[in-house]
Design a protein around this motif. Structure first.
Motif, short mmCIF file in Angstrom:
data_model
loop_
_atom_site.label_atom_id
_atom_site.label_comp_id
_atom_site.label_asym_id
_atom_site.label_seq_id
_atom_site.Cartn_x
_atom_site.Cartn_y
_atom_site.Cartn_z
N ASN A 502 -20.01 -1.24 52.43
CA ASN A 502 -18.66 -1.77 52.54
C ASN A 502 -18.38 -2.83 51.47
O ASN A 502 -17.28 -2.88 50.90
CB ASN A 502 -18.45 -2.37 53.93
N LEU A 503 -19.37 -3.67 51.18
CA LEU A 503 -19.19 -4.70 50.16
C LEU A 503 -19.00 -4.07 48.77
O LEU A 503 -18.24 -4.59 47.94
CB LEU A 503 -20.39 -5.64 50.13
N CYS A 504 -19.67 -2.95 48.53
CA CYS A 504 -19.62 -2.33 47.21
C CYS A 504 -18.34 -1.55 46.95
O CYS A 504 -18.16 -0.97 45.87
CB CYS A 504 -20.84 -1.43 46.99
N ILE A 505 -17.45 -1.53 47.92
CA ILE A 505 -16.12 -0.99 47.64
C ILE A 505 -15.44 -1.86 46.59
O ILE A 505 -14.65 -1.37 45.78
CB ILE A 505 -15.30 -0.92 48.94
N TYR A 506 -15.76 -3.17 46.60
CA TYR A 506 -15.25 -4.10 45.59
C TYR A 506 -16.11 -3.96 44.33
O TYR A 506 -17.34 -4.02 44.38
CB TYR A 506 -15.29 -5.52 46.13
N HIS A 507 -15.43 -3.77 43.19
CA HIS A 507 -16.12 -3.49 41.92
C HIS A 507 -17.19 -4.53 41.58
O HIS A 507 -18.30 -4.20 41.16
CB HIS A 507 -15.08 -3.41 40.79
N VAL A 511 -21.66 -4.31 40.69
CA VAL A 511 -22.44 -4.91 39.59
C VAL A 511 -23.57 -5.77 40.17
O VAL A 511 -24.72 -5.71 39.71
CB VAL A 511 -21.53 -5.75 38.68
N ARG A 512 -23.22 -6.59 41.17
CA ARG A 512 -24.25 -7.46 41.79
C ARG A 512 -25.38 -6.63 42.39
O ARG A 512 -26.56 -6.97 42.24
CB ARG A 512 -23.60 -8.33 42.87
N ALA A 542 -23.70 6.99 45.75
CA ALA A 542 -22.45 7.63 45.33
C ALA A 542 -21.39 6.60 44.96
O ALA A 542 -20.63 6.79 44.01
CB ALA A 542 -21.93 8.54 46.45
N ILE A 543 -21.35 5.50 45.71
CA ILE A 543 -20.33 4.48 45.39
C ILE A 543 -20.75 3.66 44.17
O ILE A 543 -19.91 3.23 43.39
CB ILE A 543 -20.06 3.60 46.63
#
Length: 633
Positions: A502-507, A511-512, A542-543
Motif C-alpha cells: 500500500n505504501l508503494c502506491i506512492y512513487h 524508491v525507498r 509488480a508495483i
C-alpha cells in the motif's frame, strides 16, 4: 584439631549441596521420562526431547552412587542450571500434552522456537558440566557424549516441515470448502480420530478461553469452527451404530451433568448467550444485564469493581456449548430476547466506564495503565460506537504516549487499541495529528512480535489516506517493515507485505523500498514454495517494476527464470503479476528480453494470451508483439 574441623566443614557442606543438586536433577529426569506420550502435530518433537532426557538417566544414577564426589563448585552450579532447564522442559512438554492440538498446529512456528530454546538451555548446561572429567564408566560417558551431540544438533536444526498440512489448515481457516480427504488428513495429523479426542480438544479450547481473561485471540473462534468440521468428519467416518444409538438414548434419558464452565454463575443454568464482562468472567447475557440494570457495578462472581459495563459475546464458549449439546442429544433453547432490541439497548457506548479508563491511563500506575489500555483495545475492537466514544474521550494522545512504555504488554495493548480505533475513518487524522507515526515506527523496530505485527497493520490502516503514505515513508517505516517481512511470524509477514504494497502506491516509497534492498528478499520469498508468501512477493514486485529504481533492482536479481516458471505453473493472479513484471523488464532492456526468450517465455506467454485473466492477456499479447517487432527489426 579445631583448625582441621573448621577446614573440613565447608567441604562437607559443599559435598552435601552437590549431592542434593544431583538428586534434584535425577528426579527431574525421572519425571520427564514418566510423562505420558504426547499426541498431535508436535508428537515427534516431544518424543525426541523426552527420549534425549531419558538417556541422561545412567549418568545421574552413577553420580548418585558415589560419582558426585568428583564434582567441584563449577559442576554444582552447572547441575543447578541443568535442573532449571529440565523443569522448563517438563512444563513445556506437559503444556503440549494438555493443550489444544489445533492451536499447536496453527502456532507451529512459535512452538518450534520454544523447542529450540529448551534444547539450547539443556545443551548449554551439559556443556558447562564437564562430564568428561567425572568418575563414571566409559560406556556411560559415551552415551552422555552421544546425547550431548544430539542436543547440540537440535538447538540449531528442526525436522523439515510438512508442506501439505499447513496449506490444508490455511484453506480451512479462510473458510474454503474442504473435501473429506483433506479433513481426514488434518484429523490424522492432529490425531483427533474419535469423539473422545474431540472432547479433549474441546476442553483444551475452553481452557484457553478461560486463561485469556475473556480476550482470546482471533484464532480461537476460527479453531472452534475448524473443530466442528473435524467432528462432523469423524462422525461421517464412524457412523452411529445401533449400540451407539442406544448409548445416546441412555444419555438423553439420564440428563447428562452440565459442565460447571457451561453454567451461568448467577442462574446456574446452561448458558445460551454467554457474554464476558470487564473482569473476564462469563455470564448468561440476560442474567448479567438484569444485575447491571439493578444498579450493581461489581462482578457477581469475583466482587471486583467493573471498569465498564460493556458486554462482549463469548463466541468460542457458545460454540463449545453447542457442540456439547449436540454430542449429548440436547437441543439448545433459542434465546427469547429479541436481538434487535438487545442491540438497540447496547448500541450506546459506556461513556462513564470509558471516562474511568481515561483517568487510569492518565494517572494510574503501570498495572492500571496496562489494564486500561487492554480494556480500550477490546472495546475499540467491538463496534464503531465505541471507536467514536473512545476517541471523543481523548484516548488517542494517551495511547500514543504509551507506545513508548517500557512494559511490553502495555505497548502491545496501546498499538493494538490504536489499530482498532483507526478502522474508523475520522480517527485516522486524529492519530496522525498526535505525531503517532514515528512512535508506531519505533514499536515496529523494537517491540515484541505481536506489537510489531499490529504496528505494521496500523501503518497499513493509516496509509489508506494518500497523504499518510508520504508521512509514513518519510518516517523511515519501510526498512523495519522489510525486517518484519523477512523475520516475522506468518501473520507478521502478511501484515508487513500488505503495508509495504500500500505504501508503494506512492512513487517516492517505491524508491525507498528499492534502495532498502527489498527486491533480494522478495526473490527469496518467490522461490520458497512452502513459505506461503509468493502472492505477496509478486504483487510488490509488480508495483516496484513500474519504477526505474525498482525495475533496475529486479533486473539485477536475475528474476526472469522464476517469473517464467510462475507464468507456467502459478495461480491466475500470480501469472498476471509475473507477466506484468516481465513486460516492464523486457520492454526497457534488450538483455532482459533475450533472457526471457532463453527461458522459454514465448511459449508461456502464448498460453497466457489464451487462458489468462484479461490483464494477463493484454500484457502477454503486448509482450509477444514487442518480441516479434524486435525480431523483424
Amino acid at each position: 584439631m579445631s583448625t582441621t574441623a573448621d577446614e573440613d566443614e565447608p567441604v562437607t557442606s559443599a559435598t552435601a549441596a552437590t549431592a542434593a543438586a544431583v538428586d534434584a536433577v535425577a528426579r527431574m529426569v525421572g519425571e520427564i521420562s514418566g510423562l505420558p506420550e504426547s499426541r498431535g502435530p508436535l508428537r515427534r518433537l516431544c518424543g525426541d526431547l523426552a527420549r534425549r532426557v531419558k538417556l541422561l538417566a545412567p549418568l545421574f544414577d552413577e553420580l548418585r552412587d558415589g560419582g558426585a564426589a568428583s564434582l567441584g563448585e563449577r559442576e554444582t552450579l552447572a547441575m543447578e542450571a541443568l535442573r532449571e532447564a529440565l523443569v522448563s522442559a517438563k512444563e513445556f512438554l506437559r503444556s503440549i500434552h494438555d493443550g489444544s492440538k489445533l492451536y499447536q498446529a496453527l502456532r507451529g512456528d512459535n512452538f518450534a522456537d520454544k523447542f529450540l530454546e529448551v534444547n539450547e538451555q539443556i545443551e548449554k548446561a551439559l556443556n558447562d558440566l564437564s562430564y568428561e572429567n567425572f568418575d563414571i564408566p566409559e560406556e556411560v560417558l559415551e552415551q552422555v557424549e552421544l546425547v550431548h551431540a544430539q542436543f547440540r544438533r537440535a538447538k540449531w536444526k528442526m525436522d523439515s516441515p510438512d508442506t501439505v498440512f499447513p496449506k490444508d489448515l490455511d484453506r480451512m481457516l479462510r473458510g474454503e470448502p474442504c473435501d473429506p480427504a483433506t479433513l481426514r488428513r488434518i484429523s490424522e495429523k492432529l490425531q483427533l480420530r474419535n469423539m473422545n479426542d474431540m472432547t479433549r480438544e474441546s476442553v483444551a479450547l475452553h481452557e484457553m478461553v478461560i486463561s485469556s481473561d475473556g480476550a482470546p485471540d482471533d484464532y480461537l473462534e476460527k479453531m472452534s469452527s475448524l473443530l466442528k468440521k473435524l467432528r462432523d468428519c469423524v462422525l461421517n467416518e464412524n457412523p452411529i451404530t445401533d449400540t451407539t444409538q442406544n448409548k445416546i438414548s441412555s444419555i438423553k434419558h439420564r440428563s447428562p451433568v452440565i459442565p460447571d464452565d457451561f453454567r451461568c454463575p448467577i442462574s446456574l443454568e446452561l448458558m445460551k448467550d454467554p457474554v464476558i464482562v470487564s473482569t473476564g468472567q462469563t455470564y448468561e447475557r440476560s442474567c448479567i444485564q438484569k444485575w447491571l440494570d439493578s444498579g450493581h457495578k461489581t462482578c457477581p462472581k469475583t466482587q471486583q469493581n467493573l471498569s465498564h459495563t460493556a458486554l462482549t459475546p463469548n463466541f468460542v464458549l457458545k460454540s463449545l456449548i453447542a457442540q456439547w449439546c449436540e454430542a449429548n442429544g440436547i437441543e439448545l433453547p433459542k434465546n427469547k430476547v429479541s436481538r434487535d432490541k438487545r442491540s438497540m439497548k447496547n448500541s450506546d457506548c459506556d461513556r462513564a466506564g470509558i471516562n474511568m479508563l481515561m483517568l487510569k491511563l492518565k494517572n494510574g500506575n503501570q498495572d492500571e495503565q496496562r489494564a486500561s489500555a487492554g480494556e480500550l483495545r477490546l472495546l475499540a475492537k467491538r463496534n464503531v460506537n465505541n471507536r467514536v466514544c473512545i476517541a471523543e474521550a481523548g484516548a488517542i494522545p494517551l495511547l500514543v504516549d504509551l507506545l513508548s512504555s517500557a512494559d511490553p504488554r502495555t505497548q502491545e495493548h496501546a498499538v493494538t487499541a490504536l489499530l482498532n480505533l483507526s478502522i474508523h475513518e475520522n480517527n485516522k487524522a486524529s492519530i496522525v495529528d498526535t505525531n503517532a507515526i514515528p512512535k508506531i515506527v519505533e514499536v515496529l523496530k523494537s517491540g515484541s512480535m505481536e506489537a510489531r505485527e499490529n504496528a505494521a497493520a496500523t501503518l497499513f490502516s493509516l496509509s489508506v489516506v494518500d497523504e499518510n503514505k508520504v508521512t509514513i515513508g518519510a518516517a523511515e517505516a519501510i526498512p523495519p517493515l522489510i525486517d518484519l517481512l523477512c523475520q516475522g511470524s506468518p501473520r507478521g509477514k502478511k501484515d508487513a507485505a500488505t503495508a509495504i504494497f500500500n505504501l508503494c502506491i506512492y512513487h517516492g516509497n517505491k524508491v525507498r523500498a528499492a534502495k532498502a534492498g527489498i527486491v533480494v528478499h522478495l526473490m527469496k520469498l518467490l522461490v520458497d514454495r512452502s513459505g506461503g508468501m509468493i502472492d505477496e512477493a509478486l504483487a510488490i514486485l509488480a508495483i516496484l517494476a513500474s519504477n526505474q529504481e525498482g525495475k533496475a533492482a529486479i533486473a539485477q536479481s536475475e528474476s526472469i527464470p522464476q517469473l517464467v516458471e510462475v507464468m507456467r505453473t502459478g495461480s491466475p493472479r500470480n501469472k498476471e503479476n509475473a507477466a506484468a513484471i516481465l513486460w516492464y523488464l523486457c520492454t526497457a532492456d534488450e538483455k532482459q528480453l533475450k533472457a526471457a526468450k532463453d527461458s522459454g517465455a514465448e511459449e508461456a506467454l502464448k498460453e497466457l494470451a489464451e487462458t489468462g485473466t484479461d490483464r494477463a492477456k493484454r500484457k502477454a499479447n503486448s509482450l509477444l508483439e514487442f518480441m516479434n517487432q524486435i525480431e523483424v527489426a
